[in-house]
Write a protein that holds these residues in place. Structure first.
Motif, PDB file in Angstrom:
ATOM      1  N   MET A   1       6.231   2.001  -3.009  1.00  0.00           N
ATOM      2  CA  MET A   1       5.007   2.119  -2.251  1.00  0.00           C
ATOM      3  C   MET A   1       4.689   3.591  -2.082  1.00  0.00           C
ATOM      4  SD  MET A   1       7.006   0.796   1.062  1.00  0.00           S
ATOM      5  CE  MET A   1       7.645  -0.396  -0.070  1.00  0.00           C
ATOM      6  N   PRO A   2       3.437   3.928  -2.171  1.00  0.00           N
ATOM      7  CA  PRO A   2       3.072   5.333  -2.046  1.00  0.00           C
ATOM      8  C   PRO A   2       3.035   5.776  -0.583  1.00  0.00           C
ATOM      9  CG  PRO A   2       1.120   4.019  -2.449  1.00  0.00           C
ATOM     10  CD  PRO A   2       2.303   3.081  -2.524  1.00  0.00           C
ATOM     11  N   ALA A   3       3.372   7.040  -0.391  1.00  0.00           N
ATOM     12  CA  ALA A   3       3.205   7.635   0.932  1.00  0.00           C
ATOM     13  C   ALA A   3       1.712   7.778   1.194  1.00  0.00           C
ATOM     14  CB  ALA A   3       3.876   8.998   0.977  1.00  0.00           C
ATOM     15  N   SER A   4       1.343   7.812   2.470  1.00  0.00           N
ATOM     16  CA  SER A   4      -0.053   8.045   2.813  1.00  0.00           C
ATOM     17  C   SER A   4      -0.454   9.455   2.367  1.00  0.00           C
ATOM     18  CB  SER A   4      -0.264   7.915   4.321  1.00  0.00           C
ATOM     19  OG  SER A   4       0.365   8.999   5.000  1.00  0.00           O
ATOM     20  N   GLY A  37      -3.605   0.793   2.138  1.00  0.00           N
ATOM     21  CA  GLY A  37      -3.950   1.910   1.274  1.00  0.00           C
ATOM     22  C   GLY A  37      -3.267   3.190   1.714  1.00  0.00           C
ATOM     23  N   LEU A  38      -3.930   4.316   1.506  1.00  0.00           N
ATOM     24  CA  LEU A  38      -3.352   5.618   1.823  1.00  0.00           C
ATOM     25  C   LEU A  38      -3.736   6.118   3.209  1.00  0.00           C
ATOM     26  CD1 LEU A  38      -3.879   7.367  -1.633  1.00  0.00           C
ATOM     27  CD2 LEU A  38      -1.829   6.201  -0.771  1.00  0.00           C
ATOM     28  N   THR A  39      -4.481   5.292   3.965  1.00  0.00           N
ATOM     29  CA  THR A  39      -4.976   5.751   5.265  1.00  0.00           C
ATOM     30  C   THR A  39      -4.640   4.822   6.424  1.00  0.00           C
ATOM     31  OG1 THR A  39      -7.094   4.636   4.933  1.00  0.00           O
ATOM     32  CG2 THR A  39      -6.935   6.932   4.186  1.00  0.00           C
ATOM     33  N   GLY A  40      -4.076   3.650   6.160  1.00  0.00           N
ATOM     34  CA  GLY A  40      -3.772   2.699   7.229  1.00  0.00           C
ATOM     35  C   GLY A  40      -4.900   1.733   7.521  1.00  0.00           C
ATOM     36  N   LEU A 109       1.821   6.852   7.895  1.00  0.00           N
ATOM     37  CA  LEU A 109       2.811   7.538   7.069  1.00  0.00           C
ATOM     38  C   LEU A 109       3.060   6.838   5.738  1.00  0.00           C
ATOM     39  CD1 LEU A 109       5.344   8.342   9.939  1.00  0.00           C
ATOM     40  CD2 LEU A 109       3.545   9.826   9.002  1.00  0.00           C
ATOM     41  N   ILE A 110       3.225   5.522   5.788  1.00  0.00           N
ATOM     42  CA  ILE A 110       3.542   4.755   4.580  1.00  0.00           C
ATOM     43  C   ILE A 110       3.250   3.284   4.871  1.00  0.00           C
ATOM     44  CG2 ILE A 110       5.984   4.416   5.194  1.00  0.00           C
ATOM     45  CD1 ILE A 110       6.623   5.001   2.184  1.00  0.00           C
TER      46      ILE A 110
END
Length: 141
Positions: A1-4, A37-40, A109-110
């Motif tokens: 999983m990508p970090a934010s 996604g990358l922002t929550g 964060l993730i």
């Protein structure tokens, strides 16, 4: 999983530029009705579940007690997390999780998909048992 985006930038700046990254005093787990996604994005809202709140995976103990020590770029929750009963007007489908540096607002964060997505009916409880929330870091290709 990508970090934010927030965490990715903080780690790059910390490691490659020597810009200190302040470790959160606590982290909180959120539930989502879609990919954060990358922002929550897509966090469960108060309209759908008025009693919903993010949970401290350490349950008030030392932050390190919430997750196992990382191995092979992966960790898992060390304690069971139980949310208050869903008290919304209609069922919701919880599919993802995210970790934040604050119980309200803050920085995502993730995040990633739940091992066991669940449709919560009014009065249902949501629980993530020990070891069910895997958190890992994707390798860069």
């Amino acid at each position: 999983m990508p970090a934010s985006t927030y965490l990715g930038n903080a780690l790059i700046n910390h490691i490659l530029r020597g810009v200190a990254f302040a470790t959160p005093a606590r982290v909180y787990v959120s539930l989502h009705i879609g990919d954060p996604g990358l922002t929550g994005a897509n966090e469960v809202g108060a309209v759908a579940w008025p009693a919903y709140a993010r949970i401290d995976p350490a349950l008030g103990a030392a932050i390190a007690s919430g997750f196992d020590a990382a191995a092979a770029k992966v960790t898992a929750n060390a304690k069971q997390m139980l949310w208050l009963a869903m008290d919304g007007p209609a069922p919701i489908n919880v599919t993802h999780w995210a970790i934040w540096d604050a119980d309200v607002g803050g920085n995502c964060l993730i995040g990633g998909p739940l091992k066991f997505p669940k449709t919560l009916e009014p009065t249902d409880e949501c629980v993530i048992h020990i070891g069910e929330l895997d958190v890992g870091v994707d390798a860069v290709a």
